[in-house]
Design a protein around this motif. Structure first.
Motif, PDB file in Angstrom:
ATOM      1  N   SER A  51       0.823  -1.198   0.000  1.00 51.62           N
ATOM      2  CA  SER A  51       0.000   0.000   0.000  1.00 51.62           C
ATOM      3  C   SER A  51       0.863   1.257   0.000  1.00 51.62           C
ATOM      4  O   SER A  51       0.531   2.253  -0.652  1.00 51.62           O
ATOM      5  N   THR A  96      -1.000   3.943  -2.189  1.00 49.98           N
ATOM      6  CA  THR A  96      -2.442   3.731  -2.135  1.00 49.98           C
ATOM      7  C   THR A  96      -3.040   4.318  -0.864  1.00 49.98           C
ATOM      8  O   THR A  96      -3.858   5.235  -0.915  1.00 49.98           O
ATOM      9  N   LEU A 136      -4.575   2.336   1.653  1.00 51.05           N
ATOM     10  CA  LEU A 136      -5.429   1.392   2.371  1.00 51.05           C
ATOM     11  C   LEU A 136      -4.630   0.721   3.478  1.00 51.05           C
ATOM     12  O   LEU A 136      -3.485   0.323   3.265  1.00 51.05           O
ATOM     13  N   GLU A 151     -14.151  -0.558  -2.430  1.00 52.04           N
ATOM     14  CA  GLU A 151     -12.831  -1.010  -1.967  1.00 52.04           C
ATOM     15  C   GLU A 151     -11.976  -1.482  -3.140  1.00 52.04           C
ATOM     16  O   GLU A 151     -10.780  -1.167  -3.213  1.00 52.04           O
ATOM     17  N   ALA A 205      -8.532   0.330  -4.494  1.00 55.18           N
ATOM     18  CA  ALA A 205      -7.249  -0.370  -4.553  1.00 55.18           C
ATOM     19  C   ALA A 205      -6.646  -0.298  -5.948  1.00 55.18           C
ATOM     20  O   ALA A 205      -5.456  -0.004  -6.111  1.00 55.18           O
ATOM     21  N   THR A 253      -5.286   3.019  -6.756  1.00 53.86           N
ATOM     22  CA  THR A 253      -4.296   3.413  -5.737  1.00 53.86           C
ATOM     23  C   THR A 253      -4.759   4.688  -5.030  1.00 53.86           C
ATOM     24  O   THR A 253      -4.001   5.631  -4.859  1.00 53.86           O
ATOM     25  N   SER A 263     -11.736   4.375   1.812  1.00 58.02           N
ATOM     26  CA  SER A 263     -12.384   3.131   2.212  1.00 58.02           C
ATOM     27  C   SER A 263     -13.685   3.439   2.926  1.00 58.02           C
ATOM     28  O   SER A 263     -13.795   4.438   3.642  1.00 58.02           O
ATOM     29  N   THR A 269     -11.876  -2.382   5.157  1.00 58.32           N
ATOM     30  CA  THR A 269     -10.513  -2.897   4.963  1.00 58.32           C
ATOM     31  C   THR A 269     -10.055  -3.804   6.093  1.00 58.32           C
ATOM     32  O   THR A 269      -9.483  -4.880   5.828  1.00 58.32           O
ATOM     33  N   VAL A 328      -6.549  -7.621  -2.594  1.00 55.86           N
ATOM     34  CA  VAL A 328      -6.347  -6.174  -2.630  1.00 55.86           C
ATOM     35  C   VAL A 328      -4.878  -5.850  -2.892  1.00 55.86           C
ATOM     36  O   VAL A 328      -4.564  -4.868  -3.581  1.00 55.86           O
ATOM     37  N   MET A 355      -3.638  -3.357  -5.846  1.00 60.75           N
ATOM     38  CA  MET A 355      -2.801  -2.179  -5.635  1.00 60.75           C
ATOM     39  C   MET A 355      -1.540  -2.242  -6.488  1.00 60.75           C
ATOM     40  O   MET A 355      -1.116  -1.241  -7.080  1.00 60.75           O
TER      41      MET A 355
END
Length: 453
Positions: A57, A62, A64, A390, A394, A397, A401, A405, A416, A420
């Protein structure tokens, strides 16, 4: 021949493969560092999936997370995350090329070709200038935003100077790199009434999302004293589409959430417009939120999904299919409706292979998001709009959310992670990196037209 330059010919045949492997190596290294006991305040080792999810992430910018960044990780862990964000946003191949340039004062041809894949420059001779421009632009924007935020946190919110600087630097780097990582579980919801926090972060997000080629072209024309200032088609498309999407997102968010008591409803008109704009800007792959995403109307979540899927500019810190891809497809639709033989945009004819590339990126993106949403629906007990949100977040990026998550579970987290990774590198780059070789067709088959529609 062992150990010679041809030891890994498949690796050297296309720089895109090096980019993919370098991002994967950075993610794995980051996961290993985050799994160390020093990465958490209590000194306990983090689970492999959690460490890998956070590392991917971060390096894929990203945002998340399955754990609270500000409380779960130690100063060492936060430093690792910040480093991964900077590497991911800057482009690991661009960073490697810049280090080689600073050490030797020159760039080897292979290094230039690799950097060209990451920066999307058109000529090998431009790479050196682009690398230096990227480094300078990144440093200037991040320091400026960090200074503004530090002053606001210190004098507007009474933070101690150390905490103010810490919060400011982390959020500035995260914003310019469109990462969306924050140090509080509620992201920026406590600053829903504060334009002096929201606007600098939004400016950093927009600048980072334009793409380095656009920023460098704007800087070149800004310092040019003589001659006509003509922007390239790429810059024009990026700027016009970005402005259009920002305005569209702002209008839709305000219209759909104006009376929602859990989001814009309690705010006055000025703050409603501010937060509508901020949400629109963050939907372009940034991931910060000043409003509770989980309390938004389904229509708002769907419009946000559309913005997240489009993303930002090419060769920047944003994800998604990119605004130029969206603009090219829009031009193709207009040409087809008008019955014109070729697609045009802003006084230029678009090459046929550009349209094929745009279609490839969009269809691969739609297919990947659809497959991931179907898989997540079988694993997560949540409304379909939350799961779709979600998945798009992802792939784009983005990092926004609706709150599901932490409930993904290990299989969902792995899905996920793939989204990403592919979203950061781009479907076309990933496919070209995995291709064994390029094929040249030496003949054409007879032409025939199937029925469409």
């Amino acid at each position: 021949m062992a150990g010679g330059p041809m030891r890994f010919p498949w690796l050297r045949s296309h720089p895109a493969r090096v980019t993919v492997l370098a991002f994967a190596a950075a993610a794995l290294l980051g996961a290993a560092l985050l799994a160390l006991p020093w990465a958490t305040p209590g000194g306990s080792a983090t689970g492999l999936v959690t460490a890998l999810f956070t590392a991917v992430s971060a390096v894929c910018v990203t945002g998340l997370v399955t754990v609270d960044t500000g409380t779960y990780w130690s100063a060492f862990g936060e430093g690792v995350i910040l480093g991964l964000i900077q590497i991911g946003g800057f482009g690991i191949m661009t960073l490697a090329s810049l280090l080689a340039l600073l050490m030797s004062g020159r760039l080897r041809l292979r290094m230039q070709l690799t950097a060209q894949v990451e920066t999307k420059t058109l000529g090998i001779g431009e790479v050196r200038r682009v690398l230096l421009g990227v480094a300078g632009t990144t440093l200037i924007v991040e320091l400026t935003v960090a200074a503004l935020l530090a002053l606001r946190f210190r004098f507007g919110h009474g933070m101690p100077i150390g905490e103010a600087v810490h919060q400011a630097v982390f959020h500035a780097v995260s914003a310019f790199n469109n990462a969306g990582f924050g140090l509080r579980a509620d992201s920026l919801t406590r600053y829903v009434h504060d334009p002096w926090v929201q606007l600098p972060i939004a400016a950093a997000v927009i600048l980072g999302g334009l793409g380095f080629p656009v920023l460098l072209e704007l800087l070149r024309h800004r310092t040019r004293s003589r001659g006509p200032r003509r922007w390239s088609l790429h810059t024009k498309l990026t700027l016009l589409t970005t402005v259009g999407l920002l305005l569209t997102g702002t209008v839709l968010t305000c219209l759909l959430e104006w009376r929602n008591g859990a989001t814009l409803g309690p705010l006055d008109t000025g703050h409603k417009l501010l937060n509508g704009f901020f949400h629109s800007a963050m939907s372009r792959t940034a991931g910060f939120n000043a409003l509770d995403i989980g309390q938004m109307e389904p229509a708002t979540l769907l419009s946000t999904c559309a913005l997240m899927f489009v993303g930002g500019g090419s060769a920047g810190t944003a994800g998604g299919i990119k605004v130029t891809t969206f603009a090219v497809l829009a031009a193709a639709i207009v040409a087809e409706v008008r019955g014109e033989p070729s697609s045009r945009a802003l006084g230029r004819t678009l090459a046929p292979h550009v349209l094929r590339q745009a279609l490839t990126v969009v269809l691969l993106g739609v297919g990947l998001v659809t497959a991931a949403t179907l898989a997540l629906l079988t694993l997560v007990k949540a409304p379909m709009e939350y799961v779709l949100f979600e998945a798009v977040s992802a792939f784009g990026t983005v990092g926004l959310s609706a709150g599901i998550t932490p409930d993904l579970g290990t299989p969902g987290e792995l899905i996920v992670i793939v989204l990403m990774f592919v979203g950061r590198l781009g479907p076309v780059t990933l496919v070209s990196a995995l291709a064994l070789r390029q094929r040249t067709r030496r003949y054409e088959l007879p032409e025939e037209r199937p029925i469409i529609g």
